[in-house]
Design a protein around this motif. Structure first.
Motif, PDB file in Angstrom:
ATOM      1  N   VAL A   1       0.862  -1.188   0.000  1.00 32.67           N
ATOM      2  CA  VAL A   1       0.000   0.000   0.000  1.00 32.67           C
ATOM      3  C   VAL A   1       0.895   1.232   0.000  1.00 32.67           C
ATOM      4  CG1 VAL A   1      -1.741   1.307   1.288  1.00 32.67           C
ATOM      5  CG2 VAL A   1      -1.884  -1.198   1.169  1.00 32.67           C
ATOM      6  N   VAL A   2       0.611   2.176  -0.896  1.00 34.87           N
ATOM      7  CA  VAL A   2       1.445   3.370  -1.056  1.00 34.87           C
ATOM      8  C   VAL A   2       0.596   4.613  -0.858  1.00 34.87           C
ATOM      9  CG1 VAL A   2       2.973   4.653  -2.610  1.00 34.87           C
ATOM     10  CG2 VAL A   2       2.919   2.142  -2.706  1.00 34.87           C
ATOM     11  N   THR A   3       1.079   5.549  -0.044  1.00 37.43           N
ATOM     12  CA  THR A   3       0.495   6.890   0.009  1.00 37.43           C
ATOM     13  C   THR A   3       1.467   7.858  -0.653  1.00 37.43           C
ATOM     14  OG1 THR A   3       1.494   7.639   2.095  1.00 37.43           O
ATOM     15  CG2 THR A   3      -0.509   6.293   2.254  1.00 37.43           C
ATOM     16  N   GLY A   4       0.947   8.955  -1.211  1.00 42.12           N
ATOM     17  CA  GLY A   4       1.815   9.888  -1.916  1.00 42.12           C
ATOM     18  C   GLY A   4       2.328   9.313  -3.229  1.00 42.12           C
ATOM     19  N   GLY A   5       1.566   8.403  -3.814  1.00 40.60           N
ATOM     20  CA  GLY A   5       2.037   7.677  -4.977  1.00 40.60           C
ATOM     21  C   GLY A   5       1.836   8.379  -6.301  1.00 40.60           C
ATOM     22  N   THR A   6       1.337   9.624  -6.301  1.00 48.97           N
ATOM     23  CA  THR A   6       1.169  10.354  -7.559  1.00 48.97           C
ATOM     24  C   THR A   6       2.256  11.407  -7.754  1.00 48.97           C
ATOM     25  OG1 THR A   6      -0.324  11.933  -6.489  1.00 48.97           O
ATOM     26  CG2 THR A   6      -1.331  10.012  -7.555  1.00 48.97           C
TER      27      THR A   6
END
Length: 337
Positions: free
Chosen positions: A36-41
């Protein structure tokens, strides 16, 4: 502080290697897992998610801009909407997650550090990490590993000393921000999650970060170092930054802070000299530090002071840098095609 210290001690204990098989090169092979990744954009997150997907991992991206993220990431990444502030249905994606990579945070250098902007920088990191870790605290949602972003701003401005991960925290807004940010991530260690905090330097690539801003005056034949020129710059090629993230996922005995910088720190004078040589432009017009501080306020101190940081943990753990020195890194970025 006692609680934070205890958490760091807990993360030093060995963890069963559930992910990796050693191999040569810059990392280890890893069986497909759910990440799971946050800040992935962002500048780091987009190519990271693409790389993880290409290696066969199942990637779930938490983002505020679901439709935009789905268009940019394609069908290989599962996109889930969240606002980084509230609990909700997004928590279900943690139920079978093996690892969480937390890159969320407003850009550091996108505006003057007014009180309002400082609050945004802090809340987008500290509150988001707090929410994520709180969700991970439930047994059914607990991953084995949390890799959370941080920065070499933790060390504050320094002199010529080489600083590794054991160096003390410095002073200033960024040092305080990194301490609070890391403290929230370390809470996950209290319930058995291995926590790694990546203290990142200046990440180099041509499509984002600081490098394009530095290139413009050079391309106009007006490039030169920001004075005094002797300040140290700790940098890393984006390929190695992504490589370090993937490496820590496969290195179960690595925990706590990890400096995400190349082995060769350089002075501002040296950086600009090499940059000019690579793009065949002179480096002759120094930028007065006081002028930068007038224009940018407290933010200007990022460029007039620096830190000489060593990636001691990565080197000791066997990570092999694709770009350990500056000139090959800049040539790879700026002479593509």
């Amino acid at each position: 502080m006692a609680k934070i210290g205890t958490a760091m001690e807990m993360t030093r204990s060995p963890v069963t290697n559930h992910l990796s098989v050693p191999r040569g090169g810059s990392g280890r092979e890893m069986r497909p897992i759910h990440i799971v990744v946050t800040g992935g954009t962002g500048f780091i997150g987009r190519p990271l998610c693409a790389s993880l997907s290409q290696e066969g991992h199942r990637v779930t991206l938490l983002t505020r801009r679901r439709e935009e993220a789905q268009r940019s990431c394609g069908s290989t990444v599962t996109v889930v909407e969240w606002n980084g502030r509230e609990t909700g249905a997004w928590e279900h994606c943690l139920e079978d997650a093996d690892a969480v990579i937390n890159l969320a945070g407003a850009p550091i250098a996108d505006g003057r550090w007014t009180d309002v902007h400082k609050r945004l920088l802090t809340e987008s990191r500290v509150l988001t990490t707090r929410l994520l870790v709180a969700a991970m605290s439930r047994p059914s949602l607990k991953p084995r590993t949390l890799v959370s972003a941080s920065g070499i701003g933790y060390y504050g401005a320094s002199d010529d000393r080489v600083l590794d991960e054991g160096a003390a925290r410095g002073q200033g807004f960024l040092a305080d921000l990194c301490l609070a940010w890391e403290a929230e991530a370390l809470r996950a260690a209290e319930f058995g999650v291995r926590v790694v905090m990546l203290r990142t330097g200046m990440v180099l690539e041509q499509d984002g970060g600081a490098l394009p801003k530095m290139l413009l005056p050079f391309r106009l034949f007006a490039g030169g170092p920001i004075m005094p020129g002797t300040q140290w710059m700790s940098w890393v090629h984006r390929r190695d930054h992504i490589g370090l993230i993937q490496w820590v996922l496969t290195a179960p005995n690595v925990s706590g802070p990890v400096n995400a910088v190349a082995p060769e720190a350089v002075t501002m004078n040296r950086f600009c000299e090499v940059l000019g040589r690579v793009i065949h432009r002179p480096s002759w017009l120094p930028v007065p530090g006081f002028a930068l501080q007038v224009a940018m306020g407290e933010l200007g101190t990022l460029m007039t002071t620096g830190q000489r940081i060593s990636p001691a943990k990565a080197l000791a753990g066997g990570y092999v840098f694709h770009f350990p020195t500056l000139e090959p890194a800049l040539r790879a970025i700026l002479t593509k095609g």
